[in-house]
Design a protein around this motif. Sequence first.
Motif, PDB file in Angstrom:
ATOM      1  N   ALA A   6      -4.492 -11.349  -5.329  1.00 11.02           N
ATOM      2  CA  ALA A   6      -5.387 -10.147  -5.465  1.00 11.02           C
ATOM      3  C   ALA A   6      -5.629  -9.313  -4.555  1.00 11.02           C
ATOM      4  N   ARG A   7      -5.768  -9.857  -3.340  1.00 10.92           N
ATOM      5  CA  ARG A   7      -6.106  -8.787  -2.179  1.00 10.92           C
ATOM      6  C   ARG A   7      -4.915  -8.028  -2.044  1.00 10.92           C
ATOM      7  N   LEU A   8      -3.549  -8.796  -1.728  1.00 18.07           N
ATOM      8  CA  LEU A   8      -2.462  -8.185  -1.496  1.00 18.07           C
ATOM      9  C   LEU A   8      -2.111  -6.854  -2.658  1.00 18.07           C
ATOM     10  N   ALA A   9      -2.378  -7.274  -3.808  1.00 16.03           N
ATOM     11  CA  ALA A   9      -2.397  -6.394  -4.740  1.00 16.03           C
ATOM     12  C   ALA A   9      -3.168  -5.147  -4.635  1.00 16.03           C
ATOM     13  N   ALA A  10      -4.305  -5.541  -4.495  1.00 17.52           N
ATOM     14  CA  ALA A  10      -5.363  -4.347  -4.078  1.00 17.52           C
ATOM     15  C   ALA A  10      -4.974  -3.451  -2.983  1.00 17.52           C
ATOM     16  N   VAL A  11      -4.546  -4.125  -1.915  1.00 15.17           N
ATOM     17  CA  VAL A  11      -4.081  -3.146  -0.776  1.00 15.17           C
ATOM     18  C   VAL A  11      -3.028  -2.393  -0.987  1.00 15.17           C
ATOM     19  N   LYS A  12      -2.224  -2.960  -1.618  1.00 15.88           N
ATOM     20  CA  LYS A  12      -0.781  -2.052  -2.307  1.00 15.88           C
ATOM     21  C   LYS A  12      -1.195  -1.087  -3.093  1.00 15.88           C
ATOM     22  N   ALA A  13      -2.456  -1.388  -4.142  1.00 17.63           N
ATOM     23  CA  ALA A  13      -2.490  -0.198  -5.133  1.00 17.63           C
ATOM     24  C   ALA A  13      -3.151   0.772  -4.203  1.00 17.63           C
ATOM     25  N   LEU A  14      -3.744   0.743  -3.288  1.00 16.78           N
ATOM     26  CA  LEU A  14      -4.664   1.753  -2.540  1.00 16.78           C
ATOM     27  C   LEU A  14      -3.607   2.594  -1.636  1.00 16.78           C
ATOM     28  N   ALA A  15      -2.384   2.478  -1.889  1.00 20.65           N
ATOM     29  CA  ALA A  15      -1.594   3.253  -1.221  1.00 20.65           C
ATOM     30  C   ALA A  15      -1.443   4.595  -1.842  1.00 20.65           C
ATOM     31  N   THR A  16      -1.851   4.459  -3.240  1.00 22.13           N
ATOM     32  CA  THR A  16      -1.623   6.025  -3.869  1.00 22.13           C
ATOM     33  C   THR A  16      -2.770   6.826  -3.582  1.00 22.13           C
ATOM     34  N   SER A  17      -3.765   6.332  -3.015  1.00 23.94           N
ATOM     35  CA  SER A  17      -5.139   6.979  -2.845  1.00 23.94           C
ATOM     36  C   SER A  17      -4.958   8.218  -1.730  1.00 23.94           C
ATOM     37  N   GLY A  18      -5.788   9.258  -1.828  1.00 22.86           N
ATOM     38  CA  GLY A  18      -5.806  10.280  -0.965  1.00 22.86           C
ATOM     39  C   GLY A  18      -7.166  10.482  -0.295  1.00 22.86           C
ATOM     40  N   ASP A  19      -7.774   9.457  -0.552  1.00 23.20           N
ATOM     41  CA  ASP A  19      -9.296   9.356   0.092  1.00 23.20           C
ATOM     42  C   ASP A  19      -9.441   9.091   1.652  1.00 23.20           C
ATOM     43  N   ALA A  20     -10.057   9.892   2.225  1.00 22.18           N
ATOM     44  CA  ALA A  20     -10.180   9.651   3.737  1.00 22.18           C
ATOM     45  C   ALA A  20     -10.873   8.182   3.814  1.00 22.18           C
ATOM     46  N   ASN A  21     -12.002   8.051   2.948  1.00 24.81           N
ATOM     47  CA  ASN A  21     -12.624   6.813   2.919  1.00 24.81           C
ATOM     48  C   ASN A  21     -11.860   5.555   2.859  1.00 24.81           C
ATOM     49  N   VAL A  22     -10.828   5.803   2.123  1.00 17.62           N
ATOM     50  CA  VAL A  22      -9.958   4.532   1.877  1.00 17.62           C
ATOM     51  C   VAL A  22      -9.044   4.514   3.192  1.00 17.62           C
ATOM     52  N   ARG A  23      -8.680   5.639   3.665  1.00 16.60           N
ATOM     53  CA  ARG A  23      -7.925   5.537   4.844  1.00 16.60           C
ATOM     54  C   ARG A  23      -8.443   4.656   5.950  1.00 16.60           C
ATOM     55  N   THR A  24      -9.763   5.098   6.035  1.00 13.54           N
ATOM     56  CA  THR A  24     -10.553   4.245   7.255  1.00 13.54           C
ATOM     57  C   THR A  24     -10.909   2.894   6.511  1.00 13.54           C
ATOM     58  N   LEU A  25     -11.022   2.602   5.472  1.00 10.68           N
ATOM     59  CA  LEU A  25     -10.946   1.315   4.972  1.00 10.68           C
ATOM     60  C   LEU A  25      -9.939   0.282   5.437  1.00 10.68           C
ATOM     61  N   LEU A  26      -8.654   1.164   4.895  1.00  7.68           N
ATOM     62  CA  LEU A  26      -7.494   0.353   5.122  1.00  7.68           C
ATOM     63  C   LEU A  26      -7.282  -0.014   6.705  1.00  7.68           C
ATOM     64  N   LEU A  27      -7.598   0.961   7.402  1.00  8.04           N
ATOM     65  CA  LEU A  27      -7.269   0.694   9.044  1.00  8.04           C
ATOM     66  C   LEU A  27      -7.876  -0.304   9.563  1.00  8.04           C
ATOM     67  N   ASP A  28      -9.534  -0.184   9.108  1.00 12.42           N
ATOM     68  CA  ASP A  28     -10.403  -1.322   9.451  1.00 12.42           C
ATOM     69  C   ASP A  28      -9.919  -2.800   8.910  1.00 12.42           C
TER      70      ASP A  28
END
Lengths: 423, 502, 398
Positions: free
Chosen positions: B150-172
């Motif tokens: 589920a985590r892997l799916a979630a992380v992959k799904a977030l690649a379609t985002s354009g949100d700066a918050n998501v970017r920070t979250l992914l890097l963290d």
Amino acid sequence: MQNRRNFIKVTAITAALAAAGLTSFSALAADTIKVGILHSLSGTMAISETALKETALMTIDEINAKGGVMGKKLEPVVVDPASNWPLFAEKARQLISQDKVAVVFGCWTSVSRKSVNPVFKELNGLLFYPVQYEGEELEKNVFYTGAAPNQQAIPAVEYLMSKDGGSAKRWVLLGTDYVYPRTTNKILRAFLKAKGVADADIMEEYTPFGHSDYQTIIAKIKKFAGEGKKTAVVSTINGDSNVPFYKELGNAGLKATDVPVVAFSVGEEELRGVDTKPLVGHLAAWNYFESIKNPENTAFIKLYKDWAKKKNLPNADTVVTNDPMEATYIGIHMWAQAVEKAKSTDTDKVIAAMAGQKFKAPDGFEIEMDPKNHHLHKPVFIGEVKADGQFNVVWKTKGPIKAQPWSPYIPGNDKKKDEPDTK
Amino acid sequence: MKHVLVALILACLTLCASAALDPLLVRQLAAEDSDEKIAAIEALAKSGDPEAVAILKQLDEGTLKDEQGEDITINNRVRGKIAEAMAALRLFDPDKGARLVAVKELLANIDPGMAPMLAKAREHEGEPSIKALLDQAYALATIRAADPAARLAAVKALATSGDANVRTLLLDYYWNKTAEPDLAIRRAAFASYLEVQQRIEIADLVGKVFSGLSLGSILLLAALGLAITYGVMGVINMAHGELLMIGAYATYAMQGLFRAHLPGYVDWYVLAAVPVAFFAAATVGILLERTVIRRLYGRPLETLLATWGLSLILIQAARVFFGAQNVEVANPTWMSGGIEVLPSIVLPLNRIVIIGFSLFVLSLVWVLMNKTRVGLFVRAVTQNRPMAGCVGVPTSRVDTLAFGLGAGIAGLGGVALSQIANVGPDMGQGYIVDSFLVVVVGGVGQLAGAVWAALGLGVIAKFLEGWTGAVIAKIAVLVFVIIFIQKRPQGIFALKGRFVEN
Amino acid sequence: MAPHARKFGSLPPTGGAHVSLGRPGGDMTMPNRAPFIIRFFTAMPKTGWLGLSAFAALALVLLPALHLLVPEGNPLHVSGYVITVGGKIMCYAIVAVAMDLIWGYAGILSLGHGLFFALGGYCFGQYLMRQIGHDGAYHADLPDFMVFLDWKSLPWYWVGSDSFAFALIKVLVLPALVALIFGFFAFRSRIKGVYFSIITQALTFAAMLLFFRNETGFGGNNGFTDFKRILGYGITTPGMRVTLFGLSAVALMLTLLLGRYLTTSKFGRVLTAIRDAESRVMFIGYNPLHYKLAIWTLSAMLCGIAGALYVPQVGIINPGEMSAANSIEIAIWVAVGGRATLIGPVIGAAVVNLSKSFFTQAFPDYWLFFLGALFVAVTLWLPDGVVGLWRKLRGSKA
């Protein structure tokens, strides 16, 4: 060859003109007390200062209607320093030495105050300064009826840090590049550091005077806010740039619930020039709001609205009252009380009588002039912008708090005396 | 702390079966403590009752009253909670638009507890655009799920985002080894991060170009009128800024008129203001030309002084008539808000409309100058006044017309300015230096020059500003112009021809 | 451009051109030219000297005496206010004459003279700031605004600012240097007329923004204020005030003498020729660049001196002095007084500023109407300013 002969004649004419221009205003009547009003009625600061001139005239009228001061009527002398700082000094000198006014109510910007300070000191005049400012100053000849940073900026930031304020963790300190925003932000930075905020979580940004294009700044704020944690903006943007800033803010979709903006220079008067519907929830910190409910304020608002109608001011039906207007009102009343107490308009006697002077102010408190530091003890209110351009008070101090003109957050200020140098 | 529990006057509620709602909860909305208010809001929202939605809406708008008839005040925190609560309710709204707003609202504050609700919504959702957002929301809610898949799916799904918050979250997420021990998932997070990052960078660039174009279009509107009058008559009109001001005040006046007499059509006051502003400014312009400027032809540097005097008079007149304070000109609803390209980039509608408006004005002027007889005359006088006079062009009338036209276009510029900046007596002063620079850089009497100069200066200023800050950017642009003029003293497009100077 | 370019040059025939005829200073054919100092002082005719002497008596003896010796309260007492306003106006008059030298005589309208004025003021202001010593709000070695910015040492451009002599040199050199560099490029590219006016305006505007920045190191928007002393003498003492007043008067008189000398010399006549027909001057074989550059630089230098005298008298220098409006106003003083005359700008500066002082108090709400109307009226009906009107009246009587 006429040119040469003209020389002498024209020199004479110039001298005569000079004499005529400078001496035509000398003191006339002695059964009135002259009061100087030194606010810009033209130039860039007219936007803010004209309302203070009207408030001062209204208050003088009110005092005169009740019999004046020491049985004498007050006679206002209005001059226009035209938002020109050297002209402020010249006009101050004129008011004190030519017109022999007992007191001057005036100035808005810090630079105008700095410009007139030496004049008041030299001629031992008396100035009442009604606007919130950066502190770092304590002049014997000046009474400060606006807020010092600890009476406005710090409570506002504390509120935003609190749970109700949204528990902000990251801070954008945004201002126009002049001394008030610079000092305020310096104090706030030190304050935030003391509260454990890291330097990386503070963004400081300045724009030039009259800046009207805030696209880039808003984009930067969004970017900063997008780096995680709750972000709040502390705005010390100067009056004129606020409309473009808030319009951009509204249209760029930065909502108060996401990134709240708290402003220290935006009050009811400034919001008259903006469509406030997209701004609902953004904040301002002041020592007075028109929306405060108490009998004094109701009377004060009525007084001003009636005055506007009577004087046929432009847009008389939509006039509002704001913090510096209230500070002007308090200042004039306190001065009148002090003169009554001192039984004299002599500067030194009035200064002595001002200490501890009390006045029931429209902010709902009986506020007091500090016995020593020439600043008022004032309550602090934090208001959220409402759709009608008024403010909704969401937080306030329990009572008036004492001003700290020398902010403890600026190094070296701990050694400062909390009263003017007397030498 | 004392609880102020007061009964609420809820007229609408008494009509229906208010028994469905817990009256205590409703009373609790008037509590002074925000925590209690929020508890009540959350409880009300959970009930899913349409009445609750109505009450929350009233509370949000500030029209809900307590027993004393006083408005119940709320702060940002409460307002945020209401929006969240309402969003959760509206996730299943039949209306597409409502669902979209709801998802966007939720995206800002996702917590793991929402996962089941989001999963349900995702299944029900038919609209692809909303579903994509729901996918992201679901991913955000399940990114710390216990199940690695589920985590892997979630992380992959977030690649379609354009949100700066998501970017920070992914890097963290990538760096935080303790929270995510699985290297493969962390690597996937980094890959997603790169994708989001690239998207945001492109969006940043788009945003910068847009803001440059927007500034350029405003400069153009401010300078176009000046380019005409200066080109035709060589007159430095220092009162040009005040003609902008007249246009803006005309817009203000139209807004007032519509509010008073045509409240139903208030949104269209801007359209009505366009001709009014044009003719108001043109009339003032023609008056100035006929009374003052006409007598100063041949003395252009003195016109500068006279028009400076006129500008002082116009400013003070505005102060006397409209007050020294700025007046409020609201964007009509169709010009409020913006188009969201990505969560980090919103292109404000008022700026988009102004870019379009400047194109409209530009084409209008182009047609006027190139396809009409008047335009021909104006161009003739611009290029060679004595010769034009010799072949029968009524130069004096052309002057008046050209000045009126230039002033009218300044009025149109004022309409545009009223939508983004201050409307006050001093507003014109801020544009004078910039407008002159545009005209000088563009070359006298050259529309194309003015267009290139305005857009060029706008884009340069905006790119520099992102890099150096607003003050230095402005200084750099001014220095650039000074150097540019050294190289091309006649501007980008100098008039070609054989002239002997002097 | 060409159809209009003619108009820039064709000023109405005014004093500058014909007064200079037959003056000795500019006579090229003279085999043995008199020494410079003699030519300098003989350029001013006798009546001019009479006028100057009367002015000197008034400004250097009478007014100071009435200020210092007559006690306050006596109707003959001249107040400190009159002295400061008078001093300020004389500084403005110097700027106006400087402006006239390039606009009236050389036909170059600068909208950037506020810059040179402010630069002179800032150079001297640096010295005044250092003279505050430890008496500022922070009692520190550095000026208050630097303490406030957390600066630990003086930036390089403040080095030597505590020296009075160096301050004077800077006042003379810095504005001239800026003008020289800017003028060299501008005149070399043959930028003229309105173009020149607008880029000088852009230059001044850029400088204003630069000085507004707090990090630039000149006190930002507040500029320099709260001066205490010059050379150790208190700045608010009547003696110092009168000294500054007198110095301004002397500077004004020297400016007028210099202006007279220049405009009646060969140099001045070449300038007027450039003003009236630059191409022809070039065809004859002169290089206008040198002439324009020289008068432009000199004009900037005079502005710098005026600025340095102005700052201690008004007690503040800030970037507002560089605003576009201030520079335009300088041109207006010249236009009101009368271009291409030397006394005109002095009268113009006095008339405009005194009427401003008067109107801002008498009609604080409406004075801009009067001022605006004055500018329009002067340009419409008095193309040669007050001096032109005076000439016309005398001409019609005779």
